[in-house]
Structures are given as C-alpha cells and as structure tokens.
Write an enzyme that holds these catalytic residues in place. Structure first.
Site, PDB file in Angstrom:
ATOM      1  N   LYS A   1       2.577  -2.388   6.523  1.00  0.00           N
ATOM      2  CA  LYS A   1       2.684  -2.519   5.074  1.00  0.00           C
ATOM      3  C   LYS A   1       4.217  -1.772   4.858  1.00  0.00           C
ATOM      4  CE  LYS A   1      -1.608  -3.424   3.361  1.00  0.00           C
ATOM      5  NZ  LYS A   1      -1.670  -4.560   2.584  1.00  0.00           N
TER       6      LYS A   1
ATOM      7  N   TYR B   1      -1.826  -0.453  10.354  1.00  0.00           N
ATOM      8  CA  TYR B   1      -1.958  -0.893   9.017  1.00  0.00           C
ATOM      9  C   TYR B   1      -0.753  -0.454   8.348  1.00  0.00           C
ATOM     10  CZ  TYR B   1      -3.788  -0.846   4.286  1.00  0.00           C
ATOM     11  OH  TYR B   1      -3.966  -1.238   2.783  1.00  0.00           O
ATOM     12  N   ASN B   2      -0.342   0.833   8.418  1.00  0.00           N
ATOM     13  CA  ASN B   2       0.931   1.450   7.818  1.00  0.00           C
ATOM     14  C   ASN B   2       2.118   0.710   8.290  1.00  0.00           C
ATOM     15  OD1 ASN B   2      -0.810   3.493   6.535  1.00  0.00           O
ATOM     16  ND2 ASN B   2      -0.103   4.961   7.768  1.00  0.00           N
ATOM     17  N   ALA B   3       2.211   0.396   9.354  1.00  0.00           N
ATOM     18  CA  ALA B   3       3.251  -0.215  10.038  1.00  0.00           C
ATOM     19  C   ALA B   3       3.629  -1.753   9.297  1.00  0.00           C
ATOM     20  CB  ALA B   3       3.430  -0.531  11.652  1.00  0.00           C
TER      21      ALA B   3
ATOM     22  N   SER C   1       0.983  -1.207   0.075  1.00  0.00           N
ATOM     23  CA  SER C   1      -0.089   0.065  -0.160  1.00  0.00           C
ATOM     24  C   SER C   1       0.803   1.275   0.009  1.00  0.00           C
ATOM     25  CB  SER C   1      -0.888   0.098   1.231  1.00  0.00           C
ATOM     26  OG  SER C   1      -1.358   1.261   1.313  1.00  0.00           O
TER      27      SER C   1
END
Ligand code: NAP
Length: 319
Positions: free
Chosen positions: A201, A197-199, A184
C-alpha cells in the site's frame, strides 16, 4: 565540493524551506479554494465507462453501486463470476445503462490486458479505472513459513494495480480520464500483522503520486486510503489486529470515495480521523510505534489490553 554544497543546503535550504512553507500555506489554501470553486469542474460520471477491479464484494461492490446510481457504464471484474453477475444486475437496476462482466484473476498479467481490451471493444474506450482488488493478511513477518505467501500478497496488492493501470493508461489519456486507487491507511500507519500488505500500500502511494506528476493535465488521480471498513476482509481479522478501532459501514466508505473522486480530490482518507496518524508519523513517530505495539499488537505478541477489552465486551475472536 559536493559535500560542502550539501552542508550548505542543510544549513540554509532546510530552515529557509520551512519559512517559505509557512508563508505559502495560507496562500495555497486560498488558491485551492478559488481553483476548486471557479476552475476545476466536477467529473461528470453519467455515460462514462468505469472499470472496477475487485467488484465482486466489499468496497468494490459498493463502489459499483455508487457509480451505477450516477449513470456510469460499468466493467466489473474479479474472480467470482456468480457474484459479479449478481452485482451487475443490481447495477442495471440502479441506473447503469450497460454493464460488462469480465471474470479474471488479476494476478496473471495477461488478464489485466484482457479486461481493458474487452472494455474498449465493448464501450469504445475507458474513462475511469478503479483499482480496488486486494487481499489482507494477519501474520507476523517472521512467523511465515512458506515464503511464497509474500509473493501472493504482492501479486494482487501491488501488481494487481500496476497492470490494469498500465494497460488502461493510453485510453485514459485519450479520454482525459481518471484513476481511482483504493489504497489504505496501512500505507502510512505501521499496523502490526500486516507488514507485507502495508508495504504494497505504501508502494502504491509512491506509484500513483509519481504518475500524477508524469501524466499531469491528462489524467486525474484520486488515492483513497480507507481505515477499517466492514467487509469480508476485516471479518477475517483477529480482534487483536482490529485493536480498539470501530469499523465504518462499507456503503458510507464507498460514497465518500466516489464523492471525492468526482471532485477530483488528490486524496481521501475515510473515516477522516485517521488523518491524525499522518501528523504523528511526521512529528512523533515514536508515539505511533508505541501505540501500535502496546495498544494494538500487545507487548511481546500477547493480546493488547484494548483487544482484551473488546473480547470481554463480546466481540467475535477469530483465531
Ligand atoms: N476493508 C477494509 O478495512 C479496507 C481498508 C483499507 C483498504 N482496503 C482495500 O480495499 C480493497 C477491497 O477490499 P475489501 O475490504 O472490499 O475486501 P473484499 O470484500 O475481500 O474484496 C476484495 C476484492 O478483491 C478481489 N480479488 C482478490 N484477489 C483477486 C484476484 N487475484 N484477482 C481478481 N480479483 C481479486 C475479490 O474478488 P474475487 O475473490 O471474486 O476475485 C474481491 O472482489 C482492497 O484493496 C483492500 O486492501 C480495505
């Protein structure tokens, strides 16, 4: 002595390396062009066996249709069997010679092995694994009361990629195969309300970039970083989280991802304008933080101006 060497490296290696880079870049572009044109062949997908995780909806479903149109054998997996069966039927109609459905919750390690084992048993091997299953969230880190939420995100968004990759690796090496990862832009943009979530990805970028080095010459790896795509995942997001950004139709995203995978590209960012954020991340991280804080998140967690404008324009607001 070691300290002295580090000082020396800071003074010489860093500026020297930048000079070398400036000289290298034009040559590298020419090399890439010649290599892609004359040496690197496109991946032939017809007749190959492709496992797609998270194939019951959204990007995974559309990726399955893309591979089906190109004549690949498919192994579709996710939890909702009824949707997988429906998609399998459509894949057969679109041109897939054979489709195997394996319902599985991929947060359970043993299920990842089961999916790969069944694929090998049915098709005799695996050529491509598309790691796509995942889930988003829309909470501020400190607002979480039940910390098991953190683990739930990691279980599918990180480990749900690690284990299918791990179990498929020997088969992919044997086949000279490929891994396609649906990462992402959250892997390099600090979007608020999706820290965990960012972590995951960002972790996937580290994982697959390293595997690309470890398994060079045996496996190709394409890392896809979609921006906001119109799927069930983004439908659940509040308007403030989406910010001012338009959603890309899922079919368009899936087509671009498969085209890039077939070309064996290392990365694909869809839509392409999100590449801009890579430059900001390196050269102007403060500006990227401000943009995310004031334009998307809103000051002190109030809805941001552009989120407000979207509401006034009649966009649906999800609580
Ligand atoms: N939509 C976007 O804007 C966007 C942007 C960037 C990246 N992505 C990434 O794209 C991927 C697909 O997302 P999407 O937008 O297509 O959302 P989606 O429609 O909700 O699809 C998510 C898929 O993952 C599967 N899945 C979720 N939990 C699972 C579990 N425990 N075990 C097995 N399968 C599971 C779901 O199937 P079941 O519920 O049937 O299990 C579903 O097929 C995700 O990795 C996401 O992070 C999406």
């Amino acid at each position: 002595m070691e300290r002295l060497l580090n000082v020396l490296f800071n003074l010489t290696l860093f500026p020297g390396g930048i000079l070398v880079l400036l000289v290298l870049i034009p040559g590298l572009w020419v090399f890439r062009f010649l290599y892609k044109t004359f040496v690197k062949k496109e991946m032939r997908v017809a007749g190959k066996t492709v496992i797609i995780t998270g194939a019951s909806s959204g990007i995974g479903e559309s990726l399955a249709f893309e591979y089906a149109q190109r004549g690949a054998n498919l192994v579709l997996t996710a939890r909702r069997e009824n949707l997988l069966q429906k998609n399998a039927e459509k894949c057969r109609q679109l041109g897939s010679p054979d489709v195997l459905v394996v319902p599985a919750d991929l947060t359970k390690v043993e299920n990842n092995k089961k999916v790969v084992d069944q694929a090998v048993e049915h098709f005799g091997g695996v050529d491509i694994v598309v790691c796509n299953a995942g889930k988003g969230h829309s909470w501020f880190f400190e607002a979480v009361e039940d910390t098991s939420e953190f683990q739930k995100i990691a279980d599918i968004d990180f480990w749900g990629n690690v284990y299918p990759t791990y179990y498929a690796m020997p088969h992919l090496k044997r086949a000279g195969g490929q891994i396609v990862v649906i990462d992402s832009v959250g892997g390099f943009i600090p979007y608020p309300r999706q820290s965990l979530y960012n972590a995951q990805k960002q972790g996937l970028l580290g994982l697959y970039d390293t595997l690309r080095v470890e398994a060079a010459d045996e496996i190709d790896i394409t890392i896809a970083c979609p921006g906001y795509i119109r799927t069930a995942m983004t439908e659940k997001l509040p308007v403030e989280q989406l910010g001012p950004f338009p959603l890309l139709p899922v079919k368009v995203a899936a087509r671009r991802i498969v085209e890039a995978a077939v070309r064996r590209d290392r990365y694909v960012i869809v839509p392409g304008w999100y590449k801009l954020f890579l430059l900001y991340r390196i050269f102007a991280p403060e500006v990227m933080d401000w943009t995310n804080r004031y334009i998307i998140q809103g000051e002190h967690h109030r809805p941001a101006l552009l989120g407000q404008i979207k509401q006034w324009l009649g966009y649906k607001v999800v609580d």
